[in-house]
Design an enzyme around this catalytic site. Sequence first.
Site, mmCIF file in Angstrom:
data_model
loop_
_atom_site.group_PDB
_atom_site.id
_atom_site.type_symbol
_atom_site.label_atom_id
_atom_site.label_comp_id
_atom_site.label_asym_id
_atom_site.label_seq_id
_atom_site.Cartn_x
_atom_site.Cartn_y
_atom_site.Cartn_z
ATOM 1 N N LYS A 1 -10.732 -9.775 -15.525
ATOM 2 C CA LYS A 1 -10.910 -9.737 -17.006
ATOM 3 C C LYS A 1 -10.150 -11.032 -17.639
ATOM 4 O O LYS A 1 -10.597 -11.461 -18.549
ATOM 5 C CB LYS A 1 -10.310 -8.338 -17.540
ATOM 6 C CG LYS A 1 -10.542 -8.332 -19.186
ATOM 7 C CD LYS A 1 -12.035 -7.550 -19.196
ATOM 8 C CE LYS A 1 -12.209 -7.130 -20.574
ATOM 9 N NZ LYS A 1 -13.574 -6.433 -20.545
ATOM 10 N N CYS B 1 5.524 -6.100 1.097
ATOM 11 C CA CYS B 1 5.725 -4.516 1.242
ATOM 12 C C CYS B 1 5.178 -3.885 2.708
ATOM 13 O O CYS B 1 5.495 -4.322 3.766
ATOM 14 C CB CYS B 1 5.559 -4.010 0.114
ATOM 15 S SG CYS B 1 6.159 -2.342 -0.195
ATOM 16 N N TYR B 2 4.485 -3.283 2.245
ATOM 17 C CA TYR B 2 3.686 -2.481 3.628
ATOM 18 C C TYR B 2 3.055 -3.355 4.640
ATOM 19 O O TYR B 2 3.151 -3.334 5.709
ATOM 20 C CB TYR B 2 2.492 -1.593 3.208
ATOM 21 C CG TYR B 2 1.951 -0.803 4.196
ATOM 22 C CD1 TYR B 2 2.314 0.220 4.861
ATOM 23 C CD2 TYR B 2 0.801 -1.779 4.825
ATOM 24 C CE1 TYR B 2 1.828 0.953 5.742
ATOM 25 C CE2 TYR B 2 0.043 -0.831 5.768
ATOM 26 C CZ TYR B 2 0.762 0.290 6.496
ATOM 27 O OH TYR B 2 -0.070 0.935 7.455
ATOM 28 N N GLU C 1 4.471 -10.434 -6.583
ATOM 29 C CA GLU C 1 3.328 -10.313 -7.485
ATOM 30 C C GLU C 1 3.821 -9.661 -8.837
ATOM 31 O O GLU C 1 2.840 -9.686 -9.916
ATOM 32 C CB GLU C 1 1.956 -9.711 -6.903
ATOM 33 C CG GLU C 1 1.981 -8.361 -6.640
ATOM 34 C CD GLU C 1 2.758 -7.712 -5.480
ATOM 35 O OE1 GLU C 1 3.516 -8.472 -4.888
ATOM 36 O OE2 GLU C 1 2.519 -6.419 -5.336
ATOM 37 N N HIS D 1 8.056 -7.315 -3.784
ATOM 38 C CA HIS D 1 6.576 -7.411 -4.747
ATOM 39 C C HIS D 1 6.882 -8.759 -5.224
ATOM 40 O O HIS D 1 7.299 -8.570 -6.375
ATOM 41 C CB HIS D 1 6.167 -6.594 -5.221
ATOM 42 C CG HIS D 1 5.859 -5.036 -4.555
ATOM 43 N ND1 HIS D 1 4.545 -4.900 -4.298
ATOM 44 C CD2 HIS D 1 6.511 -4.096 -4.216
ATOM 45 C CE1 HIS D 1 4.599 -3.716 -3.489
ATOM 46 N NE2 HIS D 1 5.578 -3.143 -3.519
ATOM 47 N N GLY E 1 0.858 -1.319 0.107
ATOM 48 C CA GLY E 1 -0.101 -0.048 -0.031
ATOM 49 C C GLY E 1 0.693 1.111 0.008
ATOM 50 O O GLY E 1 2.213 1.076 0.229
ATOM 51 N N ASP F 1 -17.258 -9.094 -22.457
ATOM 52 C CA ASP F 1 -18.124 -9.478 -21.139
ATOM 53 C C ASP F 1 -19.618 -10.046 -21.218
ATOM 54 O O ASP F 1 -19.715 -10.882 -20.650
ATOM 55 C CB ASP F 1 -17.941 -8.334 -19.943
ATOM 56 C CG ASP F 1 -16.774 -7.837 -19.980
ATOM 57 O OD1 ASP F 1 -15.638 -8.485 -20.214
ATOM 58 O OD2 ASP F 1 -16.504 -6.700 -19.387
#
Length: 510
Positions: A366, A82-83, A170, A168, A55, A226
Amino acid sequence: MNDDLVLVVDFGAQYAQLIARRVREANVYSEIVPRDMPVADMLARKPKGIIFSGGPASVHVEGAPWIDPSIYDSDVPVLGICYGCQLIAQQLGGEVRRTGTGEYGRTELKVTGSSLLFANLPVEQAEWMSHGDSIVLAPPGFKTTASSAAPVAALEDAERGIYGVQFHPEVIHTDRGMEILKAFLYEVCGARPTWTSLSVIEQSVEAIQAQVGDGAVICGLSGGVDSAVAAALVHKAVGDQLTCVFVDTGLLRANEAEQVEETFLRQFHVDLVHVKAADRFLSVLEGVTDPEQKRKAIGETFIRVFEEAAKELGKGARFLVQGTLYPDVIESGTRDAAKIKSHHNVGGLPEDMDFDLVEPLRLLFKDEVRAVGEELGLPEDIVWRQPFPGPGLAVRIIGEITAERVQVLQQADAVVVEEVKRAGLYRELWQSFAVLPAVRSVGVMGDERTYAYPIVIRAVTSDDAMTADWARLPYDLLERISSRLINEVPGVNRVAYDITSKPPGTIEWE
Ligand code: XMP
């Protein structure tokens, strides 16, 4: 749901979404929860693990995001990123310091202690950091398992199942980030990798059947991915209880209407009502040049046409399908941004109609929607189609909309898309399209003076359309597009490339 669950606690929306997506890429189902959700409620979901996201805040600022520390006493493993890692250190008695020298971007990471997280990794690797504060002392009972320029880049108390990484895992720039995440999920949490497109389809089908019973369902198709995937899922679940209504506003991209009909009517044998309403839309748009008025006129007409079609069906449909996605679900309620444009969602219009909503995509990102679409056998052209605004080409035709101008833009747009695809860039770009302004300029073609419209090419990269950058398209591609536009599209004598990012521009021109 039979899948194991990992919760991602949100300390900064974009960070949390990316982590949740990566966890799902590792085939473990994950959901994002707000940080003020009571810990008892989190545990009641019986998660296999809990991840604290990164964050933008510092643990030292007044009112820094916080979590009820009783979470550390549960026997559910925790990973702070991280945060999230700094928060663990701070809350459990370590020391986080404003050292004044942050680490940003690519950094060397050195594994300094044995850890399940790094079991199969080399001692040194590159990872991606973005922090101003540093952990200088791990909490009592914790060991430091990796360092970078800062002394503590990873820490853990394996016995209590609490882990933290300052970097990170990710982001794609962290070399072995996915392996680190997987080690946490599989080795530490014991989560099973069962979340796949196939399992999503199975579960959605069951859920839709349970919700709908033998009721009639209606779905507005827009041509976009979608609504197409939502319709295909519902059709798989309840077959001919579903009727799709496709309103052709005449403001669609070239061949879009034919493709929807081909796919849903002929390939999937869906009961499809194709309302050809181009004339009606053109007539309400006659003389309208103000962007907001255009949007309003189209939105209202759309509702009316859709309602009439639904009524005419006479099946007394009680259910309406909507292609709502997970990011909208997470963010709705927290979004209070100023209204820049009144958006109009084709699938999601008739708010005042008396329907129960069926939202088969409301847990999906998505990329997962696309994977499900491919699994269901939808054509690539639909599954990978770039986003398209509800009001269609109307917001790309500046000034008055006439049948002729729509046709010019359709032709021009088709050229842009074709060349971008041929250059292999279509999937990389968030959007790439043509805009038809209302000014004319002088040119010379052959020996003749021309006085005609330019086409503006717009191509942007983006993750979520909230911000965007103009794409650095190769000059030779721009040249090909330019020469084709002028040679093939009557009424065009000049081509310009829009090099505005968002902000300050928006992606569409109106
Ligand atoms: P802007 O132009 O606001 O667009 O930067 C952001 C993204 O939203 C799309 N867009 C719309 N989508 N209904 C939609 O469903 C709309 O009325 C609408 N207007 C813009 C646009 O194509 C871009 O992806």
